[in-house]
Design a protein around this motif. Structure first.
Motif, PDB file in Angstrom:
ATOM      1  N   THR A 167       2.914   7.177  -4.271  1.00 59.54           N
ATOM      2  CA  THR A 167       2.618   6.077  -5.183  1.00 59.54           C
ATOM      3  C   THR A 167       3.639   6.008  -6.316  1.00 59.54           C
ATOM      4  O   THR A 167       3.992   4.926  -6.782  1.00 59.54           O
ATOM      5  CB  THR A 167       1.204   6.231  -5.767  1.00 59.54           C
ATOM      6  OG1 THR A 167       0.270   6.376  -4.701  1.00 59.54           O
ATOM      7  CG2 THR A 167       0.816   5.015  -6.607  1.00 59.54           C
TER       8      THR A 167
ATOM      9  N   GLN B 132       0.793   2.955   9.180  1.00 57.74           N
ATOM     10  CA  GLN B 132       0.375   4.353   9.134  1.00 57.74           C
ATOM     11  C   GLN B 132       1.357   5.248   8.387  1.00 57.74           C
ATOM     12  O   GLN B 132       1.045   6.412   8.113  1.00 57.74           O
ATOM     13  CB  GLN B 132       0.180   4.885  10.561  1.00 57.74           C
ATOM     14  CG  GLN B 132      -0.784   4.074  11.416  1.00 57.74           C
ATOM     15  CD  GLN B 132      -2.038   3.667  10.668  1.00 57.74           C
ATOM     16  OE1 GLN B 132      -2.674   4.491  10.029  1.00 57.74           O
ATOM     17  NE2 GLN B 132      -2.384   2.388  10.737  1.00 57.74           N
ATOM     18  N   GLN B 133       2.533   4.725   8.074  1.00 57.43           N
ATOM     19  CA  GLN B 133       3.469   5.493   7.271  1.00 57.43           C
ATOM     20  C   GLN B 133       2.991   5.520   5.822  1.00 57.43           C
ATOM     21  O   GLN B 133       2.563   4.507   5.285  1.00 57.43           O
ATOM     22  CB  GLN B 133       4.866   4.862   7.331  1.00 57.43           C
ATOM     23  CG  GLN B 133       5.566   5.022   8.660  1.00 57.43           C
ATOM     24  CD  GLN B 133       6.033   6.440   8.896  1.00 57.43           C
ATOM     25  OE1 GLN B 133       6.299   7.182   7.966  1.00 57.43           O
ATOM     26  NE2 GLN B 133       6.126   6.815  10.166  1.00 57.43           N
ATOM     27  N   ARG B 134       3.058   6.676   5.190  1.00 57.38           N
ATOM     28  CA  ARG B 134       2.599   6.823   3.810  1.00 57.38           C
ATOM     29  C   ARG B 134       3.781   7.142   2.904  1.00 57.38           C
ATOM     30  O   ARG B 134       4.701   7.885   3.287  1.00 57.38           O
ATOM     31  CB  ARG B 134       1.568   7.946   3.699  1.00 57.38           C
ATOM     32  CG  ARG B 134       0.433   7.878   4.708  1.00 57.38           C
ATOM     33  CD  ARG B 134      -0.562   6.804   4.405  1.00 57.38           C
ATOM     34  NE  ARG B 134      -1.414   7.122   3.272  1.00 57.38           N
ATOM     35  CZ  ARG B 134      -2.455   6.377   2.903  1.00 57.38           C
ATOM     36  NH1 ARG B 134      -2.754   5.271   3.570  1.00 57.38           N
ATOM     37  NH2 ARG B 134      -3.186   6.713   1.862  1.00 57.38           N
TER      38      ARG B 134
ATOM     39  N   ARG C 217      -8.974   3.986   0.969  1.00 62.10           N
ATOM     40  CA  ARG C 217      -8.049   5.105   1.083  1.00 62.10           C
ATOM     41  C   ARG C 217      -6.995   4.872   2.162  1.00 62.10           C
ATOM     42  O   ARG C 217      -5.934   5.502   2.152  1.00 62.10           O
ATOM     43  CB  ARG C 217      -8.804   6.400   1.410  1.00 62.10           C
ATOM     44  CG  ARG C 217      -9.537   7.018   0.240  1.00 62.10           C
ATOM     45  CD  ARG C 217     -10.105   8.375   0.607  1.00 62.10           C
ATOM     46  NE  ARG C 217      -9.078   9.314   1.004  1.00 62.10           N
ATOM     47  CZ  ARG C 217      -9.061   9.997   2.163  1.00 62.10           C
ATOM     48  NH1 ARG C 217     -10.017   9.813   3.039  1.00 62.10           N
ATOM     49  NH2 ARG C 217      -8.098  10.851   2.428  1.00 62.10           N
TER      50      ARG C 217
ATOM     51  N   GLN D  57      -0.786   8.535  -2.515  1.00 61.22           N
ATOM     52  CA  GLN D  57       0.075   7.837  -1.561  1.00 61.22           C
ATOM     53  C   GLN D  57      -0.424   6.424  -1.310  1.00 61.22           C
ATOM     54  O   GLN D  57      -1.595   6.110  -1.527  1.00 61.22           O
ATOM     55  CB  GLN D  57       0.116   8.595  -0.232  1.00 61.22           C
ATOM     56  CG  GLN D  57       0.733   9.985  -0.317  1.00 61.22           C
ATOM     57  CD  GLN D  57       0.751  10.667   1.026  1.00 61.22           C
ATOM     58  OE1 GLN D  57      -0.146  10.495   1.848  1.00 61.22           O
ATOM     59  NE2 GLN D  57       1.791  11.458   1.271  1.00 61.22           N
ATOM     60  N   ILE D  58       0.493   5.584  -0.838  1.00 58.76           N
ATOM     61  CA  ILE D  58       0.138   4.234  -0.406  1.00 58.76           C
ATOM     62  C   ILE D  58       0.653   4.022   1.012  1.00 58.76           C
ATOM     63  O   ILE D  58       1.567   4.713   1.461  1.00 58.76           O
ATOM     64  CB  ILE D  58       0.736   3.144  -1.328  1.00 58.76           C
ATOM     65  CG1 ILE D  58       2.265   3.176  -1.276  1.00 58.76           C
ATOM     66  CG2 ILE D  58       0.236   3.269  -2.742  1.00 58.76           C
ATOM     67  CD1 ILE D  58       2.915   1.954  -1.861  1.00 58.76           C
ATOM     68  N   SER D  59       0.057   3.059   1.691  1.00 55.80           N
ATOM     69  CA  SER D  59       0.563   2.643   2.993  1.00 55.80           C
ATOM     70  C   SER D  59       1.901   1.936   2.799  1.00 55.80           C
ATOM     71  O   SER D  59       2.065   1.118   1.882  1.00 55.80           O
ATOM     72  CB  SER D  59      -0.429   1.696   3.665  1.00 55.80           C
ATOM     73  OG  SER D  59       0.168   1.009   4.740  1.00 55.80           O
TER      74      SER D  59
ATOM     75  N   LEU E 288      -6.724  10.809   8.194  1.00 64.60           N
ATOM     76  CA  LEU E 288      -6.263  11.152   6.849  1.00 64.60           C
ATOM     77  C   LEU E 288      -6.887  12.441   6.331  1.00 64.60           C
ATOM     78  O   LEU E 288      -6.429  13.004   5.345  1.00 64.60           O
ATOM     79  CB  LEU E 288      -6.607  10.020   5.872  1.00 64.60           C
ATOM     80  CG  LEU E 288      -5.758   8.757   5.937  1.00 64.60           C
ATOM     81  CD1 LEU E 288      -6.273   7.738   4.929  1.00 64.60           C
ATOM     82  CD2 LEU E 288      -4.285   9.059   5.688  1.00 64.60           C
TER      83      LEU E 288
ATOM     84  N   CYS F 291      -4.401   2.992  -0.196  1.00 65.05           N
ATOM     85  CA  CYS F 291      -3.915   3.696  -1.385  1.00 65.05           C
ATOM     86  C   CYS F 291      -5.007   4.629  -1.902  1.00 65.05           C
ATOM     87  O   CYS F 291      -6.190   4.256  -1.904  1.00 65.05           O
ATOM     88  CB  CYS F 291      -3.549   2.678  -2.470  1.00 65.05           C
ATOM     89  SG  CYS F 291      -2.969   3.401  -4.006  1.00 65.05           S
ATOM     90  N   ASP F 292      -4.598   5.828  -2.321  1.00 66.72           N
ATOM     91  CA  ASP F 292      -5.594   6.762  -2.855  1.00 66.72           C
ATOM     92  C   ASP F 292      -5.323   7.122  -4.311  1.00 66.72           C
ATOM     93  O   ASP F 292      -5.749   8.175  -4.775  1.00 66.72           O
ATOM     94  CB  ASP F 292      -5.676   8.024  -1.995  1.00 66.72           C
ATOM     95  CG  ASP F 292      -4.356   8.780  -1.909  1.00 66.72           C
ATOM     96  OD1 ASP F 292      -3.401   8.393  -2.605  1.00 66.72           O
ATOM     97  OD2 ASP F 292      -4.285   9.753  -1.142  1.00 66.72           O
TER      98      ASP F 292
END
Length: 338
Positions: free
Chosen positions: A50, A45-47, A107, A7-9, A227, A110-111
């Protein structure tokens, strides 16, 4: 390391939106294709998945006939896209501190991959390791372009890497890569790496603020906890409140929305852990206050603002309830005990 469903911010989409705006595209219409509103992009904070960002880059590249969309979007990087990570990096003293903060807090943005750095002879090697199926050429190029652009901005110097290695195959035209990076380039490598002179690590940053950095580190650590799926629900509420305290909205309803819950569901889950929303808010403020009061670089008005109190007298009353002493008395006693 294998990462699935990365996921990304949502705030990270800002660079793409800014680039589309520069190219005179209808950004609202573009976002509608992916069922995203511009308001979401203002919520760090919304994810978002990716793979959705990857699809958006591909679509923008087709729409603009731009085979280097990742590079061009990366050049639009702004501090807000990195959220608290970007703000923390900006307030570091040197690039060395900034690189360490990036490794620690990435993180939050983006993770899809994990950054590590090591020294090798006269160079520093930043490695971005990912086995994720979500990683595409455009995401890799966007990430490295944003790193390079952001480093130039925070140092105020036109720093360039000495070598960049990409995992994807060499594009037919790399003139845009050469223009942006100003260094040697290698493709079809085993890993993604950015090499730069080790002397860069001691470059001073333009907006160093140690007091603000302490606050941001506290905030970022809370968000990392949020997270963590293994954390207690009350800890996640504390993490959300740390963010909302600074924004000035600590209502039950706002906190619940941040956690994608109704206010009633949030209260019920806290009751299951034997606590209430007001207790968690009070505990969060108390923990933050005790840490911040120990930092002599922060004056009481800054702490009052960060904790979301209406005025300094309200903070003084709360602190005396927590400790039996005023903030000033507590700080002086700490100084005497050393």
């Amino acid at each position: 390391m294998i990462i699935r469903d990365s996921q990304i911010s949502a705030a990270y989409l800002r660079g793409l939106v800014d680039y589309l705006t520069i190219k005179r595209q209808n950004t609202s219409l573009f976002l509608q294709q992916f069922q995203i509103s511009e308001a979401v992009i203002g919520e760090p904070q919304q994810r978002l998945p990716t793979r959705l960002f990857s699809a958006m880059l591909e679509a923008a590249g087709v729409q603009l006939n731009d085979d280097h969309i990742g590079l061009h979007v990366g050049e639009q990087i702004k501090p807000g896209q990195y959220g608290v990570l970007g703000l923390s990096v900006m307030n570091c003293k040197t690039l060395r501190e900034a690189v360490a903060r990036h490794e620690r807090y990435e993180r939050l943005v983006c993770d899809v991959g994990h950054t590590t750095y090591r020294l090798s002879s006269d160079d520093v090697i930043l490695s971005w390791d990912s086995c994720s199926p979500d990683l595409s050429r455009h995401i890799a190029e966007e990430n490295i372009a944003s790193w390079t652009t952001f480093a130039r901005w925070i140092t105020g110097a036109y720093v360039s890497p000495t070598l960049i290695r990409f995992q994807h195959s060499r594009p037919s035209d790399i003139r845009e890569h050469e223009r942006l990076f100003q260094c040697s380039l290698e493709f079809s490598c085993d890993s993604i790496e950015v090499h730069f002179p080790s002397v860069y690590l001691d470059l001073p940053l333009r907006q160093h603020d140690p007091a603000m950095l302490a606050l941001l580190d506290e905030y970022a650590d809370r968000l990392l906890l949020q997270l963590n799926p293994e954390a207690n629900f009350s800890d996640k509420v504390k993490a959300a409140l740390t963010n909302l305290l600074q924004a000035g909205d600590i209502s039950l309803q706002k906190t619940a929305r941040t956690l994608n819950l109704s206010a009633r569901a949030l209260q019920r889950r806290l009751q299951e852990e034997g606590c209430s929303y007001q207790q968690i808010l009070d505990e969060t403020r108390r923990e933050l206050a005790l840490r911040q009061i120990s930092d002599e670089r922060l004056d009481l008005s800054e702490i009052t603002f960060f904790l979301g109190f209406a005025d300094q007298s309200a903070f003084q009353r709360a602190f005396k309830r927590w400790t039996g002493r005023t903030p000033g008395q507590y700080r002086r006693e700490q100084e005497l005990t050393g």
